[in-house]
Design a protein around this motif. Structure first.
Motif, PDB file in Angstrom:
ATOM      1  N   ASN A   1     -34.288  -9.457 -10.086  1.00  0.00           N
ATOM      2  CA  ASN A   1     -35.603  -9.187  -9.512  1.00  0.00           C
ATOM      3  C   ASN A   1     -36.112 -10.654  -9.414  1.00  0.00           C
ATOM      4  O   ASN A   1     -37.016 -11.120 -10.258  1.00  0.00           O
ATOM      5  N   GLU A   2     -35.388 -11.214  -8.344  1.00  0.00           N
ATOM      6  CA  GLU A   2     -36.024 -12.859  -7.836  1.00  0.00           C
ATOM      7  C   GLU A   2     -37.617 -12.880  -8.030  1.00  0.00           C
ATOM      8  O   GLU A   2     -38.114 -12.039  -7.285  1.00  0.00           O
ATOM      9  N   ILE A   3     -38.133 -13.963  -8.353  1.00  0.00           N
ATOM     10  CA  ILE A   3     -39.351 -14.282  -8.352  1.00  0.00           C
ATOM     11  C   ILE A   3     -39.868 -14.485  -7.030  1.00  0.00           C
ATOM     12  O   ILE A   3     -40.862 -14.064  -6.488  1.00  0.00           O
TER      13      ILE A   3
ATOM     14  N   VAL B   1     -31.305 -13.354   4.093  1.00  0.00           N
ATOM     15  CA  VAL B   1     -30.433 -12.409   3.414  1.00  0.00           C
ATOM     16  C   VAL B   1     -29.808 -13.539   2.195  1.00  0.00           C
ATOM     17  O   VAL B   1     -28.847 -13.315   1.374  1.00  0.00           O
ATOM     18  N   PHE B   2     -30.391 -14.722   2.147  1.00  0.00           N
ATOM     19  CA  PHE B   2     -29.699 -15.956   1.419  1.00  0.00           C
ATOM     20  C   PHE B   2     -30.166 -15.515  -0.069  1.00  0.00           C
ATOM     21  O   PHE B   2     -29.176 -15.419  -0.978  1.00  0.00           O
ATOM     22  N   ARG B   3     -31.499 -15.306  -0.227  1.00  0.00           N
ATOM     23  CA  ARG B   3     -31.782 -14.797  -1.710  1.00  0.00           C
ATOM     24  C   ARG B   3     -32.461 -13.569  -1.793  1.00  0.00           C
ATOM     25  O   ARG B   3     -33.843 -13.441  -1.182  1.00  0.00           O
TER      26      ARG B   3
ATOM     27  N   GLU C   1     -31.169  -7.630  -4.289  1.00  0.00           N
ATOM     28  CA  GLU C   1     -29.868  -6.708  -4.098  1.00  0.00           C
ATOM     29  C   GLU C   1     -28.934  -7.402  -3.379  1.00  0.00           C
ATOM     30  O   GLU C   1     -29.064  -7.697  -2.131  1.00  0.00           O
ATOM     31  N   PHE C   2     -27.712  -7.809  -3.997  1.00  0.00           N
ATOM     32  CA  PHE C   2     -26.619  -8.320  -3.122  1.00  0.00           C
ATOM     33  C   PHE C   2     -25.207  -7.863  -3.704  1.00  0.00           C
ATOM     34  O   PHE C   2     -25.267  -7.318  -4.821  1.00  0.00           O
ATOM     35  N   LYS C   3     -24.113  -8.525  -2.995  1.00  0.00           N
ATOM     36  CA  LYS C   3     -22.806  -8.257  -3.629  1.00  0.00           C
ATOM     37  C   LYS C   3     -22.242  -9.580  -4.120  1.00  0.00           C
ATOM     38  O   LYS C   3     -22.349 -10.451  -3.127  1.00  0.00           O
TER      39      LYS C   3
ATOM     40  N   ILE D   1     -23.057 -21.183  -1.990  1.00  0.00           N
ATOM     41  CA  ILE D   1     -22.512 -19.851  -1.362  1.00  0.00           C
ATOM     42  C   ILE D   1     -21.581 -19.079  -2.307  1.00  0.00           C
ATOM     43  O   ILE D   1     -21.359 -18.013  -2.542  1.00  0.00           O
ATOM     44  N   GLU D   2     -21.112 -20.335  -3.365  1.00  0.00           N
ATOM     45  CA  GLU D   2     -20.132 -19.753  -4.226  1.00  0.00           C
ATOM     46  C   GLU D   2     -20.402 -20.626  -5.593  1.00  0.00           C
ATOM     47  O   GLU D   2     -20.277 -21.956  -5.323  1.00  0.00           O
ATOM     48  N   GLY D   3     -20.170 -20.241  -6.947  1.00  0.00           N
ATOM     49  CA  GLY D   3     -20.035 -21.014  -7.806  1.00  0.00           C
ATOM     50  C   GLY D   3     -18.829 -20.723  -8.580  1.00  0.00           C
ATOM     51  O   GLY D   3     -18.109 -19.703  -8.880  1.00  0.00           O
TER      52      GLY D   3
ATOM     53  N   ILE E   1     -11.979 -18.733 -16.498  1.00  0.00           N
ATOM     54  CA  ILE E   1     -12.537 -19.602 -15.264  1.00  0.00           C
ATOM     55  C   ILE E   1     -12.975 -18.400 -14.205  1.00  0.00           C
ATOM     56  O   ILE E   1     -12.368 -17.444 -13.999  1.00  0.00           O
ATOM     57  N   GLU E   2     -14.281 -18.839 -13.649  1.00  0.00           N
ATOM     58  CA  GLU E   2     -14.955 -17.649 -12.718  1.00  0.00           C
ATOM     59  C   GLU E   2     -15.173 -18.141 -11.465  1.00  0.00           C
ATOM     60  O   GLU E   2     -16.400 -18.953 -11.262  1.00  0.00           O
ATOM     61  N   PRO E   3     -14.504 -17.722 -10.406  1.00  0.00           N
ATOM     62  CA  PRO E   3     -15.009 -18.013  -9.263  1.00  0.00           C
ATOM     63  C   PRO E   3     -15.937 -16.872  -8.609  1.00  0.00           C
ATOM     64  O   PRO E   3     -15.301 -15.877  -8.761  1.00  0.00           O
TER      65      PRO E   3
HETATM   66  N1  GAP Z   1     -21.316 -14.510 -12.401  1.00  0.00           N
HETATM   67  C1  GAP Z   1     -21.724 -15.743 -12.121  1.00  0.00           C
HETATM   68  C2  GAP Z   1     -22.640 -15.476 -11.314  1.00  0.00           C
HETATM   69  O1  GAP Z   1     -23.560 -14.673 -11.082  1.00  0.00           O
HETATM   70  P1  GAP Z   1     -24.471 -17.075  -9.929  1.00  0.00           P
HETATM   71  O2  GAP Z   1     -24.314 -18.343  -9.401  1.00  0.00           O
HETATM   72  O3  GAP Z   1     -25.625 -16.716 -10.457  1.00  0.00           O
HETATM   73  O4  GAP Z   1     -23.153 -17.057 -10.919  1.00  0.00           O
HETATM   74  C3  GAP Z   1     -22.736 -16.127  -7.949  1.00  0.00           C
HETATM   75  O5  GAP Z   1     -23.943 -16.208  -8.539  1.00  0.00           O
HETATM   76  C4  GAP Z   1     -23.059 -16.242  -6.599  1.00  0.00           C
HETATM   77  O6  GAP Z   1     -23.966 -14.874  -6.282  1.00  0.00           O
HETATM   78  C5  GAP Z   1     -23.805 -17.160  -5.869  1.00  0.00           C
HETATM   79  O7  GAP Z   1     -23.160 -18.422  -5.573  1.00  0.00           O
HETATM   80  C6  GAP Z   1     -24.473 -16.464  -4.602  1.00  0.00           C
HETATM   81  O8  GAP Z   1     -23.576 -16.560  -3.507  1.00  0.00           O
HETATM   82  C7  GAP Z   1     -24.584 -15.020  -5.008  1.00  0.00           C
HETATM   83  N2  GAP Z   1     -25.953 -14.920  -5.512  1.00  0.00           N
HETATM   84  C8  GAP Z   1     -26.559 -15.187  -6.699  1.00  0.00           C
HETATM   85  N3  GAP Z   1     -27.816 -14.883  -6.553  1.00  0.00           N
HETATM   86  C9  GAP Z   1     -28.116 -14.070  -5.562  1.00  0.00           C
HETATM   87  C10 GAP Z   1     -29.415 -13.619  -4.830  1.00  0.00           C
HETATM   88  N4  GAP Z   1     -30.357 -13.538  -5.321  1.00  0.00           N
HETATM   89  N5  GAP Z   1     -29.156 -13.042  -3.322  1.00  0.00           N
HETATM   90  C11 GAP Z   1     -27.849 -13.141  -2.734  1.00  0.00           C
HETATM   91  N6  GAP Z   1     -26.712 -13.922  -3.386  1.00  0.00           N
HETATM   92  C12 GAP Z   1     -26.944 -14.271  -4.533  1.00  0.00           C
END
Ligand code: GAP
Length: 426
Positions: A176-178, A184-186, A189-191, A258-260, A296-298
């Motif tokens: 529930n982003e503020i 679609v960046f933030r 609901e996302f995958k 885009i990834e952590g 370790i979590e990509p």
């Molecule tokens: N399990 C680790 C984790 O959830 P995160 O950095 O919070 O880490 C991982 O999220 C990835 O999920 C981010 O790099 C981003 O690509 C995607 N992500 C996170 N929050 C997002 C949002 N509000 N909208 C779209 N993508 C999001």
């Protein structure tokens, strides 16, 4: 760049990649619907990820866990108490912001004064079953990882796995982003496409670095060469992380994650062992050592990658707009045209080719307007190859194949078409 971004958002809607969610009712902030081409783009991203992370590895298996889990999962993982952003509100227009996106105490929208920061938990709450009280509260998962950790033992006992090994999952997450923003960046609901890779303590740092390099290299394979790595500071890192490196892309609104890739230590397995009373230790049969594995979590965001690919592919040329997707990622691989729609012999032959090719690739048929317009329409959605059947085709059994980027045309024998395309698309 900003101007291009508006054009990309508009093209995404006009050509059926992405629509605003619930649009006929004025939309709903942070939710989007993906149209026909968007779905295919996302499938291609998912498949490229799954192929690399699961299919081509002996040490990784998949899972598809429930979106709603027992709330104890999120209590143990620290999300109920700690998965929060600092929120500030404008006293004048009442717009809300993440505190780290404001400077000083002035509201970015109207100049009004901001309140002090308060913690806002990002998990969506719901109720399970017929009563709506505190005993039935549940959460939509804020990361897919939770479903992996709670299945650690099930997965280990039902697959032939030895440490180091991984469990991979692609699925929805909700926050529930503020302040959802930047298309679609933030979103709310996302995958996520996540791998939890379990390792022996002491080997974690080496394996963490290997995963950072592997994930960094993967982006080139989908045509996203210009990404960079950035180490998160201690203040930026999630509560469970010992170290995190982000992979970032330069969007029209700046460099963004885009990834952590995180080293979660044994935070999660230890926390779930403690809260559930179950034994999450692993016995190394060779050394007879018993330990709680490190993880370790990509973790990659599918929509963020899709948006990066759209931005990267978007190209304006003199007389056309082209999405220069890598063929692996392009939603449509090949378009088939009869030169003239009113010549049954051309239509019949083109249709035969189309029916054959669509068994193997995402192919489209187009017989509207003139060839130039058809090329334009395919360029705009990034189709790498267009095939035209003309009068010569009837006599010589060959067709014209036009390359999207060079716009060069080649005559290819019909019998060689699949081989020709396989070499370029697959
Ligand atoms: N399990 C680790 C984790 O959830 P995160 O950095 O919070 O880490 C991982 O999220 C990835 O999920 C981010 O790099 C981003 O690509 C995607 N992500 C996170 N929050 C997002 C949002 N509000 N909208 C779209 N993508 C999001």
């Amino acid at each position: 760049m900003k101007e291009n971004f508006e054009k990309i958002v508009s093209l995404a809607k006009r050509r059926g990649f992405i629509y605003p969610g619930s649009e006929i009712y004025g939309g709903l902030g942070g939710f989007y619907d993906w149209g026909h081409l968007g779905v295919k783009l996302k499938w291609n991203i998912e498949w490229a990820w799954w192929r690399e992370m699961v299919q081509l590895r002996d040490d990784v298996v998949g899972i598809d866990a429930a979106l709603i889990m027992n709330p104890k999962v999120w209590e143990a993982s620290g999300h109920v108490s700690g998965f929060a952003d600092a929120l500030v509100e404008c006293k004048k227009c009442h717009h809300r912001f993440k505190a780290d996106e404001t400077k000083g105490d002035e509201c970015p929208d109207c100049g009004g004064k901001l309140t002090g920061a308060k913690q806002f938990n990002l998990m969506f709450k719901t109720f399970v079953g017929a009563s709506e009280d505190s005993s039935s509260v549940a959460y939509l998962r804020p990361e897919t990882a939770g479903g992996i950790f709670v299945n650690f033992k099930n997965t280990l006992s039902t697959n032939r796995l030895k440490i180091p090994f991984g469990i991979a999952q692609i699925g929805k997450a909700f926050r529930n982003e503020i302040n959802p923003k930047d298309f679609v960046f933030r979103t709310r609901e996302f995958k996520q496409m996540e791998l939890e890779y379990f390792v022996k303590p002491g080997e974690d740092e080496k394996i963490f670095n290997e995963w950072v390099e592997r994930r960094f290299a993967w982006y080139k394979t989908i045509g996203l060469g210009d990404v960079r790595k950035r180490e998160q500071t201690k203040e930026e890192r999630a509560h469970y992380s010992k170290a995190t490196t982000d992979i970032e892309y330069e969007f029209p609104f700046g460099w963004q994650e885009i990834e952590g890739i995180a080293n979660r230590g044994n935070f999660d397995l230890s926390a779930h062992a403690k809260a559930s009373g179950q034994d999450f230790s692993y016995l190394d049969e060779e050394t007879k050592e018993r330990f709680i594995p490190y993880v370790i979590e990509p973790s990659a965001g599918e929509e963020r990658i899709a948006l990066a690919l759209l931005c990267d592919a978007y190209t304006e040329e003199k007389e056309r707009v082209v999405l220069k997707f890598h063929p692996k990622i392009a939603p449509v691989k090949v378009a088939i045209f009869p030169l003239l729609a009113n010549k049954p012999e051309l239509v019949k032959l083109a249709r035969k080719i189309y029916e054959e090719l669509r068994l193997e690739y995402t192919a489209v048929w187009d017989d509207r307007g003139n060839i130039g317009k058809r090329y334009y329409a395919q360029d705009e959605i990034g189709t790498p190859y267009c095939i035209t059947v003309d009068f010569d085709s009837l006599e010589k059994s060959d067709v014209t194949v036009r390359d999207r980027d060079s716009m060069k045309q080649e005559r290819i024998k019909m019998k060689d078409l699949k081989e020709y395309l396989n070499g370029k698309i697959v």
